[in-house]
Design an enzyme around this catalytic site. Structure first.
Site, PDB file in Angstrom:
ATOM      1  N   PRO A  82      42.656  33.739  36.163  1.00  0.00           N
ATOM      2  CG  PRO A  82      41.901  31.876  37.514  1.00  0.00           C
ATOM      3  CD  PRO A  82      41.453  32.731  36.335  1.00  0.00           C
ATOM      4  CG  ASP A  85      44.329  45.207  34.411  1.00  0.00           C
ATOM      5  OD1 ASP A  85      44.738  46.299  33.762  1.00  0.00           O
ATOM      6  OD2 ASP A  85      43.057  44.886  34.569  1.00  0.00           O
ATOM      7  CE  LYS A 124      43.326  51.815  36.816  1.00  0.00           C
ATOM      8  NZ  LYS A 124      42.639  50.923  36.019  1.00  0.00           N
ATOM      9  N   GLY A 137      41.250  37.746  35.588  1.00  0.00           N
ATOM     10  CA  GLY A 137      39.843  37.080  35.969  1.00  0.00           C
ATOM     11  C   GLY A 137      38.917  37.182  34.682  1.00  0.00           C
ATOM     12  CG  ASP A 138      34.320  38.103  33.227  1.00  0.00           C
ATOM     13  OD1 ASP A 138      34.173  37.327  32.283  1.00  0.00           O
ATOM     14  OD2 ASP A 138      33.824  39.063  33.374  1.00  0.00           O
ATOM     15  CB  THR A 143      35.261  36.037  37.736  1.00  0.00           C
ATOM     16  OG1 THR A 143      35.700  36.948  38.506  1.00  0.00           O
ATOM     17  CG2 THR A 143      34.366  34.963  38.631  1.00  0.00           C
ATOM     18  CG  MET A 145      40.261  44.600  44.767  1.00  0.00           C
ATOM     19  SD  MET A 145      39.715  45.996  43.787  1.00  0.00           S
ATOM     20  CE  MET A 145      38.370  45.427  43.182  1.00  0.00           C
TER      21      MET A 145
HETATM   22  N1  SAH Z   1      38.315  40.867  36.929  1.00  0.00           N
HETATM   23  C1  SAH Z   1      39.087  40.325  38.204  1.00  0.00           C
HETATM   24  C2  SAH Z   1      38.861  41.138  39.391  1.00  0.00           C
HETATM   25  C3  SAH Z   1      39.895  42.427  39.474  1.00  0.00           C
HETATM   26  S1  SAH Z   1      39.966  43.069  40.879  1.00  0.00           S
HETATM   27  C4  SAH Z   1      38.514  38.977  38.326  1.00  0.00           C
HETATM   28  O1  SAH Z   1      37.375  38.934  37.607  1.00  0.00           O
HETATM   29  O2  SAH Z   1      38.696  38.152  39.110  1.00  0.00           O
HETATM   30  C5  SAH Z   1      41.213  42.605  41.567  1.00  0.00           C
HETATM   31  C6  SAH Z   1      40.884  41.416  42.733  1.00  0.00           C
HETATM   32  O3  SAH Z   1      40.750  40.224  42.035  1.00  0.00           O
HETATM   33  C7  SAH Z   1      42.020  41.024  43.765  1.00  0.00           C
HETATM   34  O4  SAH Z   1      42.098  42.043  44.748  1.00  0.00           O
HETATM   35  C8  SAH Z   1      41.599  39.738  44.103  1.00  0.00           C
HETATM   36  O5  SAH Z   1      40.309  39.876  45.182  1.00  0.00           O
HETATM   37  C9  SAH Z   1      41.078  39.233  42.796  1.00  0.00           C
HETATM   38  N2  SAH Z   1      42.090  38.451  42.385  1.00  0.00           N
HETATM   39  C10 SAH Z   1      42.415  38.493  41.213  1.00  0.00           C
HETATM   40  N3  SAH Z   1      43.379  37.590  40.719  1.00  0.00           N
HETATM   41  C11 SAH Z   1      43.190  36.476  41.939  1.00  0.00           C
HETATM   42  C12 SAH Z   1      43.523  35.378  42.398  1.00  0.00           C
HETATM   43  N4  SAH Z   1      44.433  34.634  41.271  1.00  0.00           N
HETATM   44  N5  SAH Z   1      43.348  34.731  43.240  1.00  0.00           N
HETATM   45  C13 SAH Z   1      42.562  35.129  44.211  1.00  0.00           C
HETATM   46  N6  SAH Z   1      42.008  36.567  43.863  1.00  0.00           N
HETATM   47  C14 SAH Z   1      42.260  37.123  42.791  1.00  0.00           C
END
Ligand code: SAH
Length: 470
Positions: A226, A249, A271, A303-304, A332, A384
């Site tokens: 994260p 990303d 993106k 995230g994951d 994630t 999202m």
């Molecule tokens: N693969 C990622 C998700 C990618 S989609 C995962 O596993 O977290 C992108 C979304 O992930 C963002 O719109 C938000 O909802 C969430 N996200 C990513 N980083 C974040 C963070 N540091 N804190 C809170 N939400 C996060």
């Protein structure tokens, strides 16, 4: 740009200096670094010039330069400290086809001598077209500090090894070979064994490169977590450190990128929601092209990698291209966000399941099984979801969700600007707006922050403000 920088090959050619006094000897100190035939013309040479002539470093002709002297000369410096004499010899030089420099006379010169940092064969030339000599000197000083004193020794040994290094496969493996030589292996060998250690070190490095790169390029799809690098797995960290190319990303934290090697090539293939974006097919094409070039590609996803990350599309593309890969799982953002608020994703007697959904899909706000999500005790983690908050609220209420269902948003989980907004379904859009949440954020439907943590957070004025708004 008025003056174009070039490196003039003066090896074996004649370089003339007209003048044999202080101005001439200052230029001579530079010019004598060249493997050129240097001829100095002057009736009254000073002691330095005479000394260099006696040492055989220059040819001294004790008379003024004359017509015919400049034939086949590469360069001519007019350094007489006498404008009239300088103009006379400059004309002779030009008629003979030599490049002419009149010292301290930019207007009348064909070229100017730059400030130089000399790590022969590595030479940095700095020019300001005469605008700011002081600036040039300061830049020179910074560059001097930047470049190790023995860089020239490293470069010479490297230069002598270029033909052998052609055996390393072209592209990434060969680039990596040279990067490792200049960054690690060369300096270490030089420090331990001196110049004599460089060639054996190059030979060892080449042998190593040839065994490693017998394998074709590959890709690691790495979960970057994260934000906080502490949330990376050891495997993700190791793979990232090995990568030649890093495709990441937008949401991948800069602190994570710093764990890759400095020499790696970084490309952000982000993106931005509603903004400019890389097309998925272009990302896949770049990933494949770099791997085919022999690189070890780290495809970093926030995230994951397998959660709302289009992972399988990229694996399909790699399979189709016959490129091998591995996937490194990770934390994630919903897991990080839950940890932040002291909530578990499941709890005996409350929720035996949790649903991960996205607030947006290719078509816009995403439709989901709202009836299931609206059931009491159900926990849903929404990715999202910020922009879709009002839509999500409407759908849940419409499908029977209780207006006092707890909702918690965790923005920027595990980053310095992390924030928690705790509210209810009824007040969700207003609460997010009042807190000025911009994302990225996870919305938890059916979870509230643990009470003790909420009290702890209240010590932070920023959060008191955010919570007070609710
Ligand atoms: N693969 C990622 C998700 C990618 S989609 C995962 O596993 O977290 C992108 C979304 O992930 C963002 O719109 C938000 O909802 C969430 N996200 C990513 N980083 C974040 C963070 N540091 N804190 C809170 N939400 C996060």
């Amino acid at each position: 740009m008025r003056c174009y920088p070039v490196f003039l090959n003066a090896a074996g050619r004649r370089v003339l200096i007209s003048g044999a006094g202080g101005t001439a000897s200052a230029k001579l100190r530079l010019v004598m670094k060249l493997k050129a035939r240097i001829v100095v013309y002057g009736a009254t040479p000073d002691a330095d010039v005479r000394g260099w002539a006696e040492a055989g470093r220059i040819t001294l002709i004790e008379r003024p330069l004359q017509e015919g002297d400049a034939i086949c000369a590469a360069m001519l410096y007019a350094a007489n400290d006498d404008a009239q004499e300088d103009a006379r010899v400059a004309a002779i030089g030009r008629r003979a086809g030599a490049l002419v420099n009149i010292v301290d006379n930019l207007e009348q010169s064909d070229f100017i001598t730059p400030a130089m940092v000399d790590r022969d064969p590595v030479v940095v030339a700095i020019g300001t077209e005469g605008a700011a000599p002081v600036l040039a000197r300061r830049i020179k000083q910074s560059v001097e500090e930047m470049l190790a004193a023995d860089l020239g020794v490293l470069a010479r040994a490297g230069q002598a090894f270029r033909a052998e290094a052609e055996r390393a496969p072209k592209g990434a493996p060969r680039r990596r070979f040279w990067a490792r030589y200049y960054d690690e292996v060369g300096p270490a060998a030089l420090a331990a064994e001196g110049e004599a250690g460089l060639r054996p070190a190059l030979e060892r490095l080449l042998a190593e490169t040839l065994t490693i790169t017998a394998a074709p390029g590959r890709v690691a799809l790495i979960s970057a977590g994260p934000g906080d690098p502490e949330e990376l797995t050891l495997r993700a960290r190791r793979l990232l450190h090995e990568a030649d190319v890093v495709l990441h990303d937008r949401l991948v934290d800069p602190r994570v990128l710093e764990l890759a090697r400095r020499e790696a090539k970084f490309v952000e293939v982000g993106k931005t929601p509603g903004g400019p974006s890389w097309r998925q097919s272009d990302i896949e094409a770049l990933m494949i092209a770099e791997a085919r070039d022999g690189a070890f590609v780290a495809r970093l996803k926030s995230g994951d990698a397998g959660m709302f990350g289009r992972l399988e599309e990229e694996l399909d593309a790699l399979d189709a291209a016959g490129i091998s890969y591995e996937v490194a799982p990770g934390v994630t953002s919903a897991a990080a966000a839950a940890a932040r608020i002291g909530a578990s994703l499941t709890r005996r007697g409350r929720n035996a399941s949790i649903t991960f959904i996205t607030g947006q899909d290719a078509a816009g706000f995403a439709e989901q099984d709202w009836r299931a999500a609206a059931r009491p005790g159900q926990v849903t983690a929404i990715y999202m979801g910020l922009r879709a908050a009002r839509f999500i609220q409407g759908r849940l209420l419409m499908h029977g969700g209780a207006s006092d269902t707890p909702v918690t948003a965790v923005e920027n989980a595990s980053r310095a600007d992390e924030r928690v907004v705790s509210t209810t379904l009824e007040r969700l859009p207003e609460a997010l707006e009042a807190a000025g949440a911009k994302g990225p954020a996870i919305l938890f439907i059916g979870l509230s922050p643990r009470r003790a943590l909420a009290a702890l957070d209240a010590a932070d004025p920023e959060e008191i403000k955010a919570m007070g708004a609710l």
